[in-house]
Design a protein around this motif. Structure first.
Motif, PDB file in Angstrom:
ATOM      1  N   SER A  51     -91.269  -8.604  37.729  1.00 32.88           N
ATOM      2  CA  SER A  51     -90.027  -7.953  37.297  1.00 32.88           C
ATOM      3  C   SER A  51     -89.011  -7.928  38.436  1.00 32.88           C
ATOM      4  CB  SER A  51     -90.304  -6.541  36.795  1.00 32.88           C
ATOM      5  OG  SER A  51     -90.786  -5.728  37.852  1.00 32.88           O
ATOM      6  N   SER A  52     -89.473  -7.840  39.655  1.00 36.29           N
ATOM      7  CA  SER A  52     -88.575  -7.898  40.808  1.00 36.29           C
ATOM      8  C   SER A  52     -87.910  -9.264  40.894  1.00 36.29           C
ATOM      9  CB  SER A  52     -89.335  -7.615  42.103  1.00 36.29           C
ATOM     10  OG  SER A  52     -89.862  -6.318  42.085  1.00 36.29           O
ATOM     11  N   LEU A  53     -88.669 -10.318  40.629  1.00 33.89           N
ATOM     12  CA  LEU A  53     -88.097 -11.658  40.630  1.00 33.89           C
ATOM     13  C   LEU A  53     -87.066 -11.827  39.513  1.00 33.89           C
ATOM     14  CD1 LEU A  53     -91.188 -13.916  41.393  1.00 33.89           C
ATOM     15  CD2 LEU A  53     -89.233 -13.458  42.859  1.00 33.89           C
ATOM     16  N   LEU A  54     -87.373 -11.276  38.338  1.00 34.85           N
ATOM     17  CA  LEU A  54     -86.406 -11.339  37.243  1.00 34.85           C
ATOM     18  C   LEU A  54     -85.135 -10.572  37.585  1.00 34.85           C
ATOM     19  CD1 LEU A  54     -88.612 -11.004  34.032  1.00 34.85           C
ATOM     20  CD2 LEU A  54     -87.469 -13.047  34.925  1.00 34.85           C
ATOM     21  N   LEU A  55     -85.281  -9.405  38.187  1.00 31.67           N
ATOM     22  CA  LEU A  55     -84.124  -8.615  38.593  1.00 31.67           C
ATOM     23  C   LEU A  55     -83.312  -9.362  39.645  1.00 31.67           C
ATOM     24  CD1 LEU A  55     -82.573  -5.944  38.461  1.00 31.67           C
ATOM     25  CD2 LEU A  55     -84.086  -5.080  40.255  1.00 31.67           C
ATOM     26  N   LEU A  56     -83.997  -9.959  40.615  1.00 30.35           N
ATOM     27  CA  LEU A  56     -83.311 -10.736  41.644  1.00 30.35           C
ATOM     28  C   LEU A  56     -82.568 -11.928  41.034  1.00 30.35           C
ATOM     29  CD1 LEU A  56     -82.786 -11.248  44.657  1.00 30.35           C
ATOM     30  CD2 LEU A  56     -84.879 -12.613  44.680  1.00 30.35           C
ATOM     31  N   ALA A  57     -83.198 -12.621  40.084  1.00 25.16           N
ATOM     32  CA  ALA A  57     -82.550 -13.753  39.422  1.00 25.16           C
ATOM     33  C   ALA A  57     -81.316 -13.283  38.647  1.00 25.16           C
ATOM     34  CB  ALA A  57     -83.530 -14.462  38.502  1.00 25.16           C
ATOM     35  N   GLY A  58     -81.436 -12.141  37.960  1.00 24.38           N
ATOM     36  CA  GLY A  58     -80.293 -11.597  37.228  1.00 24.38           C
ATOM     37  C   GLY A  58     -79.147 -11.211  38.159  1.00 24.38           C
ATOM     38  N   MET A  59     -79.486 -10.600  39.295  1.00 23.56           N
ATOM     39  CA  MET A  59     -78.457 -10.227  40.265  1.00 23.56           C
ATOM     40  C   MET A  59     -77.815 -11.478  40.875  1.00 23.56           C
ATOM     41  SD  MET A  59     -80.291  -6.981  42.104  1.00 23.56           S
ATOM     42  CE  MET A  59     -79.053  -6.813  43.343  1.00 23.56           C
ATOM     43  N   GLY A  60     -78.631 -12.485  41.139  1.00 18.80           N
ATOM     44  CA  GLY A  60     -78.089 -13.740  41.676  1.00 18.80           C
ATOM     45  C   GLY A  60     -77.148 -14.406  40.685  1.00 18.80           C
ATOM     46  N   LEU A  61     -77.516 -14.417  39.409  1.00 16.84           N
ATOM     47  CA  LEU A  61     -76.657 -14.985  38.380  1.00 16.84           C
ATOM     48  C   LEU A  61     -75.341 -14.208  38.285  1.00 16.84           C
ATOM     49  CD1 LEU A  61     -76.353 -17.089  36.136  1.00 16.84           C
ATOM     50  CD2 LEU A  61     -77.433 -15.456  34.581  1.00 16.84           C
ATOM     51  N   GLY A  62     -75.433 -12.882  38.362  1.00 20.30           N
ATOM     52  CA  GLY A  62     -74.221 -12.058  38.337  1.00 20.30           C
ATOM     53  C   GLY A  62     -73.335 -12.338  39.540  1.00 20.30           C
ATOM     54  N   ALA A  63     -73.947 -12.504  40.706  1.00 18.52           N
ATOM     55  CA  ALA A  63     -73.167 -12.794  41.919  1.00 18.52           C
ATOM     56  C   ALA A  63     -72.488 -14.157  41.808  1.00 18.52           C
ATOM     57  CB  ALA A  63     -74.075 -12.749  43.148  1.00 18.52           C
ATOM     58  N   VAL A  64     -73.195 -15.144  41.278  1.00 19.37           N
ATOM     59  CA  VAL A  64     -72.614 -16.478  41.118  1.00 19.37           C
ATOM     60  C   VAL A  64     -71.435 -16.424  40.152  1.00 19.37           C
ATOM     61  CG1 VAL A  64     -73.047 -18.770  40.151  1.00 19.37           C
ATOM     62  CG2 VAL A  64     -74.673 -17.766  41.745  1.00 19.37           C
ATOM     63  N   LEU A  69     -97.511  -6.286  35.354  1.00 22.02           N
ATOM     64  CA  LEU A  69     -96.603  -7.433  35.400  1.00 22.02           C
ATOM     65  C   LEU A  69     -95.154  -7.001  35.200  1.00 22.02           C
ATOM     66  CD1 LEU A  69     -98.475 -10.248  33.444  1.00 22.02           C
ATOM     67  CD2 LEU A  69     -97.889 -10.207  35.867  1.00 22.02           C
ATOM     68  N   LEU A  70     -94.919  -6.061  34.301  1.00 24.70           N
ATOM     69  CA  LEU A  70     -93.558  -5.629  34.004  1.00 24.70           C
ATOM     70  C   LEU A  70     -92.955  -4.786  35.132  1.00 24.70           C
ATOM     71  CD1 LEU A  70     -93.798  -4.744  30.213  1.00 24.70           C
ATOM     72  CD2 LEU A  70     -92.770  -6.760  31.271  1.00 24.70           C
ATOM     73  N   THR A  71     -93.771  -4.124  35.886  1.00 29.05           N
ATOM     74  CA  THR A  71     -93.255  -3.258  36.948  1.00 29.05           C
ATOM     75  C   THR A  71     -93.542  -3.804  38.335  1.00 29.05           C
ATOM     76  OG1 THR A  71     -95.309  -1.975  36.963  1.00 29.05           O
ATOM     77  CG2 THR A  71     -93.516  -1.190  35.551  1.00 29.05           C
ATOM     78  N   GLY A  72     -94.165  -4.910  38.433  1.00 28.39           N
ATOM     79  CA  GLY A  72     -94.563  -5.442  39.731  1.00 28.39           C
ATOM     80  C   GLY A  72     -93.640  -6.537  40.230  1.00 28.39           C
ATOM     81  N   PRO A  73     -94.217  -7.475  40.945  1.00 29.58           N
ATOM     82  CA  PRO A  73     -93.440  -8.533  41.575  1.00 29.58           C
ATOM     83  C   PRO A  73     -92.677  -9.415  40.575  1.00 29.58           C
ATOM     84  CG  PRO A  73     -95.694  -8.561  42.371  1.00 29.58           C
ATOM     85  CD  PRO A  73     -95.616  -7.541  41.298  1.00 29.58           C
TER      86      PRO A  73
END
Length: 97
Positions: free
Chosen positions: A16-29, A10-14
């Motif tokens: 964590s990818s969603l969490l990383l994407l959400a974090g990047m999206g928040l940073g972009a916003v 769970l931590l290295t799979g999809p």
């Protein structure tokens, strides 16, 4: 062990990818709302000030043009009246030498 592997998965799979994407999206916003939007707003405000000054300048130019056209028409009328008077004099009393 199998429970540990599912947690690692769970931590290295999809997920964590969603969490990383959400974090990047928040940073972009945050970047766009804090940097890009104010810069674009300043650019738009400066552009609108230029447009406003052009409109004022155009109004002044138009008023000057209308004054010149009015003066030209008045001068044309004076010349026409003068020529009309001269024509009338010449047609009433022709002089032949």
């Amino acid at each position: 062990m199998e429970a540990d592997m599912s947690v690692v998965s769970l931590l290295t799979g999809p997920f964590s990818s969603l969490l990383l994407l959400a974090g990047m999206g928040l940073g972009a916003v945050k970047f766009f709302s804090g940097t890009v939007v104010p810069a674009v707003s300043r650019w738009v405000d400066a552009h609108l000030k230029q447009v406003d000054s052009l409109i004022v300048e155009h109004g002044k130019d138009r008023d000057a043009w209308l004054d010149q056209i009015s003066e030209c028409r008045q001068q044309h009328k004076r010349i026409e009246d003068t020529l009309s008077g001269i024509h009338k004099i010449l047609t009433e009393k022709p002089t032949v030498h």
